[in-house]
Write a protein that holds these residues in place. Structure first.
Motif, PDB file in Angstrom:
ATOM      1  N   UNK A  52       0.693  -1.299  -0.260  1.00 12.49           N
ATOM      2  CA  UNK A  52      -0.020  -0.071   0.086  1.00 12.49           C
ATOM      3  C   UNK A  52       1.007   1.265   0.106  1.00 12.49           C
ATOM      4  N   UNK A  53       1.791   1.241   0.999  1.00 14.14           N
ATOM      5  CA  UNK A  53       2.741   2.457   0.809  1.00 14.14           C
ATOM      6  C   UNK A  53       3.323   2.657  -0.455  1.00 14.14           C
ATOM      7  N   UNK A  54       3.949   1.514  -1.029  1.00 16.58           N
ATOM      8  CA  UNK A  54       4.657   1.603  -2.404  1.00 16.58           C
ATOM      9  C   UNK A  54       3.601   2.150  -3.365  1.00 16.58           C
ATOM     10  N   UNK A  55       2.436   1.746  -3.348  1.00 18.42           N
ATOM     11  CA  UNK A  55       1.344   2.485  -4.541  1.00 18.42           C
ATOM     12  C   UNK A  55       1.220   3.711  -4.376  1.00 18.42           C
ATOM     13  N   UNK A  56       0.983   4.076  -3.049  1.00 18.71           N
ATOM     14  CA  UNK A  56       0.726   5.439  -2.652  1.00 18.71           C
ATOM     15  C   UNK A  56       1.898   6.511  -2.916  1.00 18.71           C
ATOM     16  N   UNK A  57       3.102   5.957  -2.678  1.00 19.78           N
ATOM     17  CA  UNK A  57       4.219   6.874  -3.080  1.00 19.78           C
ATOM     18  C   UNK A  57       4.371   6.958  -4.741  1.00 19.78           C
ATOM     19  N   UNK A  58       4.110   5.764  -5.292  1.00 19.49           N
ATOM     20  CA  UNK A  58       4.373   5.948  -6.924  1.00 19.49           C
ATOM     21  C   UNK A  58       3.022   6.672  -7.542  1.00 19.49           C
ATOM     22  N   UNK A  59       1.772   6.697  -6.836  1.00 18.73           N
ATOM     23  CA  UNK A  59       0.830   7.679  -7.045  1.00 18.73           C
ATOM     24  C   UNK A  59       1.241   9.085  -7.175  1.00 18.73           C
ATOM     25  N   UNK A  60       1.812   9.443  -5.972  1.00 16.42           N
ATOM     26  CA  UNK A  60       2.321  10.978  -5.737  1.00 16.42           C
ATOM     27  C   UNK A  60       3.382  11.042  -6.546  1.00 16.42           C
ATOM     28  N   UNK A  61       4.218  10.297  -6.816  1.00 11.34           N
ATOM     29  CA  UNK A  61       5.443  10.558  -7.626  1.00 11.34           C
ATOM     30  C   UNK A  61       5.128  11.111  -9.059  1.00 11.34           C
ATOM     31  N   UNK A  62       3.935  10.376  -9.522  1.00  6.28           N
ATOM     32  CA  UNK A  62       3.380  10.462 -10.963  1.00  6.28           C
ATOM     33  C   UNK A  62       2.362  11.652 -11.105  1.00  6.28           C
ATOM     34  N   UNK A  63       1.728  11.533  -9.912  1.00  6.26           N
ATOM     35  CA  UNK A  63       0.495  12.653  -9.963  1.00  6.26           C
ATOM     36  C   UNK A  63      -0.349  12.594 -10.841  1.00  6.26           C
TER      37      UNK A  63
END
Length: 333
Positions: A241-252
């Motif tokens: 979940x953390x990795x998915x959140x971080x990836x989404x924030x990085x891509x926006x």
């Protein structure tokens, strides 16, 4: 160093300024003072009055004294705690805040695109670009960027000053890693007068502006002067979940998984147990409740460009170039 007791006097065309500095955050205070004084003189401003923060007073009392002495601009020089103290003192006044960040990872400076760039901070102030911003209020303190309860404050608490000085804002990633697998908190969140919503959350953030450390935009719709607080409830439970959140924030692109967003003028977050809490990246006392309210149009802030743009960092890079030229001009005189 000046005690700040003398009345500030205006020069031709310049603004009366005060500098509130945390001496612990500045490696060479005398050289720093010469640079600031020289740049302001080169810009036609009178010599500023200097105030040093103390352990007992991280800047609020000094800023209030500067306002009484007639300051039109107050430079906050230090980390998140210094800036937050100045914000609290200046909210509701007509005196502008200028940020000269000296700590590591200053949240308001990050949203201004200033990092630890002294030249850019000076240029932004002398060019007189200002915007009137909302601030959030928690108890007797104000914040300009965001307040938080839970994981975000745990991360700050676990990040050592030594590591921050050595590697900068990535030190927060090290602090965050220590708490990724901690158990969530049970929270009740009351938005304005609506019935409370209940969640199992890792963190609840109350934001006026949306950028985190490292330039990451957590909340793309958060604007600093829209009269609203954006409340982000983060509910990751696993490392995936953390990795998915971080990836989404990085891509926006699109929505961020495990993040729910509300808008509020007043929000009260109540946890089942005491939690670490923070305001603008500075830890406050842990507690079970975090209550924040918006104070619209309360703070004049010196910004790279005064137009109504949602991103406060617009024009920061060119401001830095102009600031370097200003400092060089001061050194030649």
């Amino acid at each position: 160093m000046d005690s700040g007791q003398d009345k500030l006097t205006a020069g031709d065309g310049g603004l009366r300024a005060a500098v509130v500095v945390n001496p612990v955050k500045v490696a060479d205070l005398e050289e720093f003072r010469r640079t600031v004084d020289g740049a302001l003189t080169a810009a036609g401003w009178p010599e500023p009055t200097w105030y040093e923060t103390t352990v007992e007073d991280p800047g609020r009392g000094q800023t209030e004294e500067a306002v009484r002495a007639g300051a039109e601009v107050v430079f906050a020089c230090g980390g998140d705690g210094t800036v937050m103290a100045c914000v609290t003192a200046l909210a509701g006044t007509d005196v502008a805040l200028a940020v000269l960040p000296q700590g590591t990872g200053n949240l308001l400076a990050a949203n201004l695109g200033l990092s630890n760039d002294l030249a850019a901070g000076l240029a932004v102030a002398v060019e007189r670009g200002k915007r009137r911003l909302d601030v959030g209020a928690v108890e007797e303190q104000c914040f300009a960027v965001m307040a938080g309860m839970g994981f975000d404050a745990q991360m700050l608490d676990s990040t050592s000053e030594t590591t921050k000085k050595r590697i900068g804002w990535p030190a927060y990633v090290v602090g965050a890693a220590k708490h990724l697998r901690d158990r969530p908190m049970r929270v009740s969140i009351r938005i304005d007068d609506q019935p409370p919503v209940r969640r199992r959350a890792r963190s609840v953030l109350v934001a006026n502006v949306g950028r985190l450390q490292g330039g990451v935009r957590l909340l793309t719709d958060a604007e600093p002067d829209d009269g609203w607080l954006d409340v982000a409830v983060l509910t990751p439970r696993t490392l995936r979940h953390w990795l998915a959140m971080g990836w989404a924030l990085a891509r926006r692109r699109g929505s961020v998984p495990r993040m729910e967003v509300f808008r509020a003028r007043t929000v009260e977050i109540t946890s089942n147990r005491a939690q670490p809490r923070q305001l603008d990246g500075d830890l406050i006392e842990p507690g079970r409740v975090l209550r924040a309210e918006i104070r619209p149009q309360s703070l004049w802030l010196c910004v790279p460009r005064p137009e109504q743009h949602p991103d406060l960092a617009v024009d920061a890079e060119s401001a830095a170039e102009r600031g370097e030229r200003l400092i060089e001009e001061a050194r030649r005189e």
